[in-house]
Design an enzyme around this catalytic site. Structure first.
Site, mmCIF file in Angstrom:
data_model
loop_
_atom_site.group_PDB
_atom_site.id
_atom_site.type_symbol
_atom_site.label_atom_id
_atom_site.label_comp_id
_atom_site.label_asym_id
_atom_site.label_seq_id
_atom_site.Cartn_x
_atom_site.Cartn_y
_atom_site.Cartn_z
ATOM 1 C CE1 TYR A 11 -54.658 0.152 23.067
ATOM 2 C CE2 TYR A 11 -53.560 1.745 21.318
ATOM 3 C CZ TYR A 11 -54.709 1.560 21.970
ATOM 4 O OH TYR A 11 -55.968 2.289 22.131
ATOM 5 C CB ILE A 12 -52.511 -2.165 17.116
ATOM 6 C CG1 ILE A 12 -52.749 -0.497 17.527
ATOM 7 C CG2 ILE A 12 -53.774 -2.146 16.066
ATOM 8 C CD1 ILE A 12 -52.127 0.121 16.559
ATOM 9 C CG LEU A 83 -38.707 0.042 17.758
ATOM 10 C CD1 LEU A 83 -37.074 0.449 17.741
ATOM 11 C CD2 LEU A 83 -39.062 -0.450 19.160
ATOM 12 C CG ASN A 99 -37.399 -2.740 15.574
ATOM 13 O OD1 ASN A 99 -36.792 -3.835 16.033
ATOM 14 N ND2 ASN A 99 -38.623 -2.352 15.368
ATOM 15 C CB SER A 124 -48.523 5.920 10.897
ATOM 16 O OG SER A 124 -48.862 7.095 11.385
ATOM 17 C CE1 TYR A 149 -43.828 4.646 13.953
ATOM 18 C CE2 TYR A 149 -44.857 6.842 13.849
ATOM 19 C CZ TYR A 149 -45.051 5.482 13.760
ATOM 20 O OH TYR A 149 -46.260 4.603 13.626
ATOM 21 C CE LYS A 153 -45.081 2.052 11.386
ATOM 22 N NZ LYS A 153 -45.163 0.836 11.383
ATOM 23 C CG ASN A 179 -54.228 10.351 16.243
ATOM 24 O OD1 ASN A 179 -54.354 10.507 15.097
ATOM 25 N ND2 ASN A 179 -53.444 11.021 16.925
ATOM 26 N NE ARG A 292 -46.568 16.573 20.221
ATOM 27 C CZ ARG A 292 -47.121 15.375 20.410
ATOM 28 N NH1 ARG A 292 -47.071 14.542 21.538
ATOM 29 N NH2 ARG A 292 -47.981 15.001 19.818
ATOM 30 N N GLY A 294 -43.633 19.878 15.253
ATOM 31 C CA GLY A 294 -43.847 18.693 14.404
ATOM 32 C C GLY A 294 -45.291 18.663 14.276
ATOM 33 C CG ASP A 295 -48.143 18.181 17.651
ATOM 34 O OD1 ASP A 295 -47.563 17.065 17.512
ATOM 35 O OD2 ASP A 295 -48.455 18.568 18.872
HETATM 36 P P1 NAD Z 1 -46.737 -1.363 20.209
HETATM 37 O O1 NAD Z 1 -45.231 -1.120 20.705
HETATM 38 O O2 NAD Z 1 -47.756 -1.691 21.437
HETATM 39 O O3 NAD Z 1 -46.752 -2.781 19.636
HETATM 40 C C1 NAD Z 1 -45.559 -3.248 18.747
HETATM 41 C C2 NAD Z 1 -45.260 -4.683 19.289
HETATM 42 O O4 NAD Z 1 -44.167 -5.039 18.388
HETATM 43 C C3 NAD Z 1 -44.723 -4.638 20.526
HETATM 44 O O5 NAD Z 1 -45.292 -5.845 21.209
HETATM 45 C C4 NAD Z 1 -43.213 -4.683 20.271
HETATM 46 O O6 NAD Z 1 -42.500 -5.458 21.317
HETATM 47 C C5 NAD Z 1 -42.964 -5.602 18.934
HETATM 48 N N1 NAD Z 1 -41.773 -5.403 18.298
HETATM 49 C C6 NAD Z 1 -41.459 -4.293 17.781
HETATM 50 N N2 NAD Z 1 -40.123 -4.388 17.189
HETATM 51 C C7 NAD Z 1 -40.054 -6.019 16.733
HETATM 52 C C8 NAD Z 1 -39.351 -6.709 16.226
HETATM 53 N N3 NAD Z 1 -38.337 -6.045 15.418
HETATM 54 N N4 NAD Z 1 -39.459 -7.840 16.091
HETATM 55 C C9 NAD Z 1 -40.492 -8.552 16.953
HETATM 56 N N5 NAD Z 1 -41.361 -7.520 17.703
HETATM 57 C C10 NAD Z 1 -41.159 -6.680 17.581
HETATM 58 O O7 NAD Z 1 -47.390 -0.584 19.326
HETATM 59 P P2 NAD Z 1 -48.785 -0.429 18.628
HETATM 60 O O8 NAD Z 1 -49.413 0.902 18.989
HETATM 61 O O9 NAD Z 1 -49.419 -1.643 18.968
HETATM 62 O O10 NAD Z 1 -48.494 -0.255 17.026
HETATM 63 C C11 NAD Z 1 -48.469 -1.446 16.162
HETATM 64 C C12 NAD Z 1 -48.056 -0.767 14.835
HETATM 65 O O11 NAD Z 1 -48.954 0.141 14.476
HETATM 66 C C13 NAD Z 1 -46.593 -0.143 14.873
HETATM 67 O O12 NAD Z 1 -46.081 -0.719 13.619
HETATM 68 C C14 NAD Z 1 -46.905 1.221 14.665
HETATM 69 O O13 NAD Z 1 -45.860 1.992 14.377
HETATM 70 C C15 NAD Z 1 -48.255 1.593 14.095
HETATM 71 N N6 NAD Z 1 -48.723 2.489 14.207
HETATM 72 C C16 NAD Z 1 -49.419 2.680 15.713
HETATM 73 C C17 NAD Z 1 -50.113 3.800 15.941
HETATM 74 C C18 NAD Z 1 -50.541 4.322 17.246
HETATM 75 O O14 NAD Z 1 -50.883 5.362 17.676
HETATM 76 N N7 NAD Z 1 -50.477 3.279 18.423
HETATM 77 C C19 NAD Z 1 -50.577 4.664 14.970
HETATM 78 C C20 NAD Z 1 -50.218 4.436 13.633
HETATM 79 C C21 NAD Z 1 -49.183 3.312 13.233
HETATM 80 C C1 UD1 Z 2 -48.303 11.172 17.272
HETATM 81 C C2 UD1 Z 2 -47.186 11.344 16.276
HETATM 82 C C3 UD1 Z 2 -47.366 10.338 15.166
HETATM 83 C C4 UD1 Z 2 -47.770 8.907 15.571
HETATM 84 C C5 UD1 Z 2 -49.114 9.075 16.398
HETATM 85 C C6 UD1 Z 2 -48.979 7.586 17.034
HETATM 86 C C7 UD1 Z 2 -45.983 13.168 16.819
HETATM 87 C C8 UD1 Z 2 -45.683 14.668 16.479
HETATM 88 N N1 UD1 Z 2 -46.504 12.738 15.984
HETATM 89 O O1 UD1 Z 2 -49.398 11.694 16.641
HETATM 90 O O2 UD1 Z 2 -46.134 10.423 14.288
HETATM 91 O O3 UD1 Z 2 -48.097 8.147 14.437
HETATM 92 O O4 UD1 Z 2 -48.443 9.985 17.523
HETATM 93 O O5 UD1 Z 2 -48.216 7.180 17.732
HETATM 94 O O6 UD1 Z 2 -45.520 13.098 17.745
HETATM 95 N N2 UD1 Z 2 -51.129 16.651 22.844
HETATM 96 C C9 UD1 Z 2 -51.299 17.366 24.039
HETATM 97 N N3 UD1 Z 2 -50.645 17.113 25.240
HETATM 98 C C10 UD1 Z 2 -50.073 15.923 25.362
HETATM 99 C C11 UD1 Z 2 -49.943 14.905 24.259
HETATM 100 C C12 UD1 Z 2 -50.532 15.308 22.886
HETATM 101 O O7 UD1 Z 2 -51.871 18.511 23.967
HETATM 102 O O8 UD1 Z 2 -49.507 15.582 26.326
HETATM 103 C C13 UD1 Z 2 -52.000 16.729 21.688
HETATM 104 C C14 UD1 Z 2 -51.215 17.038 20.492
HETATM 105 O O9 UD1 Z 2 -50.712 18.345 20.499
HETATM 106 C C15 UD1 Z 2 -51.863 16.727 19.308
HETATM 107 C C16 UD1 Z 2 -52.860 15.811 20.052
HETATM 108 O O10 UD1 Z 2 -52.943 15.857 21.436
HETATM 109 O O11 UD1 Z 2 -52.777 17.638 19.032
HETATM 110 C C17 UD1 Z 2 -52.918 14.064 19.730
HETATM 111 O O12 UD1 Z 2 -51.318 13.858 19.871
HETATM 112 P P1 UD1 Z 2 -50.808 12.414 20.034
HETATM 113 O O13 UD1 Z 2 -51.622 11.593 20.869
HETATM 114 O O14 UD1 Z 2 -49.157 12.619 20.518
HETATM 115 O O15 UD1 Z 2 -51.011 12.159 18.362
HETATM 116 P P2 UD1 Z 2 -50.355 12.727 17.267
HETATM 117 O O16 UD1 Z 2 -49.564 14.146 17.657
HETATM 118 O O17 UD1 Z 2 -51.678 13.005 16.299
#
Ligand code: NAD
Ligand code: UD1
Length: 337
Positions: A11-12, A83, A99, A124, A149, A153, A179, A292, A294-295
């Site tokens: 995604y990112i 992951l 991983n 994160s 997770y 990080k 987020n 939820r 952990g929130d």
């Molecule tokens: P994503 O799952 O869409 O992308 C991660 C990519 O890495 C995927 O394409 C997956 O196939 C690949 N991948 C995973 N493990 C691998 C490995 N060992 N070798 C090669 N490829 C591998 O996730 P994203 O949302 O794009 O997130 C990217 C990064 O940002 C991640 O490290 C995630 O933890 C971090 N992050 C994401 C969020 C979020 O909310 N999306 C928030 C904070 C941090």
């Molecule tokens: C979550 C993860 C965090 C991770 C981030 C990005 C948890 C506890 N935290 O953050 O570790 O880095 O995602 O992947 O899982 N909500 C609802 N209904 C839903 C989904 C979410 O009400 O079906 C609410 C949640 O309670 C929260 C907000 O929406 O208040 C955002 O939730 P979410 O998108 O899951 O992100 P985080 O909890 O901030």
């Protein structure tokens, strides 16, 4: 000269690859497709008209990394691969430490061996654990993570800080994302979660498109303006541009720097529902349920350090994020399939 983007099909990663190509960078992607398909990169090629050198494989594959560093003139690495499911990490902690942590160690070792010194790491806001106060500054207390997770990080951050001290030639930027939401405005690339989404915006999008019946709102008794959880949602294109800014701005005072990538604004779950309804013209049915585990009540960034040091500011609004999420969801109701 090229940039290696691990996890570049995700995604990112895919949005950042697009920004990099638009800025004239040459990009090499390494992805094992554990949570993505090649289709995202195919679409990035369509959008940019640029080529991407691509390796399918795992970051922990040392031989593959050696080949990549030998075959390409790589100067910088952006390490997205990881992951990210909180619930899966609780069930399979070793998978996450292997991983996310072990693979990062192999990557850093091979970077050092091949004299590749510049690294940007995807961290994160989860590393702040349960915030003592908001907004969160980069020097706010970290730790107290509630799941493997988040701990993975935290561990990689510490490994990077220690390694930067031991290898002064390294230049490391740790970016703590808040987020991420939204999609490229073309609607060609976006977030494609597997199974039922855990995160709020993809869940709302799937309710809007009729794939899910209603949103469960986790808690309406938080000490926030409307009782629902507050977060700092940041448009994925702003996030992508934050990486370009981090590549361009090197600060001399330290070889390992940490920045929040957030907007500095907190929005509640109900704020998001309203914005999504405004942008999509759809009604989002929802029901309040228990909190939820952990929130936290609220979590948002103080982005002033990244604004000042990286000369970067998130410019897109919550409505932009909801419009672009809806556009992507509408055009791709089954994701990249
Ligand atoms: P994503 O799952 O869409 O992308 C991660 C990519 O890495 C995927 O394409 C997956 O196939 C690949 N991948 C995973 N493990 C691998 C490995 N060992 N070798 C090669 N490829 C591998 O996730 P994203 O949302 O794009 O997130 C990217 C990064 O940002 C991640 O490290 C995630 O933890 C971090 N992050 C994401 C969020 C979020 O909310 N999306 C928030 C904070 C941090
Ligand atoms: C979550 C993860 C965090 C991770 C981030 C990005 C948890 C506890 N935290 O953050 O570790 O880095 O995602 O992947 O899982 N909500 C609802 N209904 C839903 C989904 C979410 O009400 O079906 C609410 C949640 O309670 C929260 C907000 O929406 O208040 C955002 O939730 P979410 O998108 O899951 O992100 P985080 O909890 O901030």
């Amino acid at each position: 000269m090229s940039i290696l983007v691990t996890g570049g099909a995700g995604y990112i990663g895919s949005h950042t690859v697009l920004s990099l190509l638009e800025q004239g960078y040459e990009v090499v992607v390494l992805d094992n497709h554990s949570n993505s398909s090649f289709e995202s990169l195919r679409r990035v090629k369509i959008l940019t008209g640029c080529d991407i050198t691509y390796y399918e494989g795992d970051v922990s594959n040392r031989l593959l990394l050696q080949n990549i560093f030998s075959e390409n003139d790589i100067k910088q690495v952006i390490h997205f691969a990881g992951l990210k499911s909180v619930s899966e990490s609780v069930q399979s902690p070793l998978k996450y430490y292997d991983n996310n942590v072990m693979a990062s160690i192999v990557l850093i070792q091979e970077m050092i061996a091949h004299n590749v010194c510049e690294l940007i790491f995807s961290s994160s806001a989860t590393v702040y654990g349960i915030p003592e106060s908001v907004p969160l500054n980069e020097d706010s207390k970290i730790g107290g993570t509630t799941n493997p997770y988040g701990t993975s990080k935290l561990m990689v951050e510490q490994i990077l800080r220690d390694t930067a001290k031991a290898y002064p030639q390294l230049d490391i930027t740790i970016l703590r994302y808040f987020n991420p939401a939204g999609a490229h405005p073309s609607g060609l690339i976006g977030e494609d979660p597997s199974g039922v989404p855990c995160n709020l915006v993809p869940y709302i999008s799937q309710v809007a498109v009729g794939k899910l019946p209603k949103l469960l709102v986790y808690g309406n008794d938080y000490p926030t303006h409307d009782g629902t959880g507050v977060r700092d949602y940041i448009h994925v294109m702003d996030l992508a541009e934050g990486h370009i800014a981090a590549l361009k701005h090197k600060m001399a005072e330290s070889n390992c720097r940490t920045y929040n990538l957030g907007t500095g604004k907190g929005y509640s779950v109900l704020d998001l529902i309203s914005a999504f309804e405004r942008q999509s013209g759809k009604i989002i049915p929802y029901q309040f349920v228990e909190r939820r585990i952990g929130d936290v009540a609220e979590c948002w960034a103080n982005p002033s350090l990244s604004q000042q040091a990286l000369n970067w500011t998130a410019s897109r609004s919550l409505d932009d994020m909801m419009r672009d999420s809806w556009n992507w969801q509408q055009k791709n109701p089954t994701g990249y399939e």
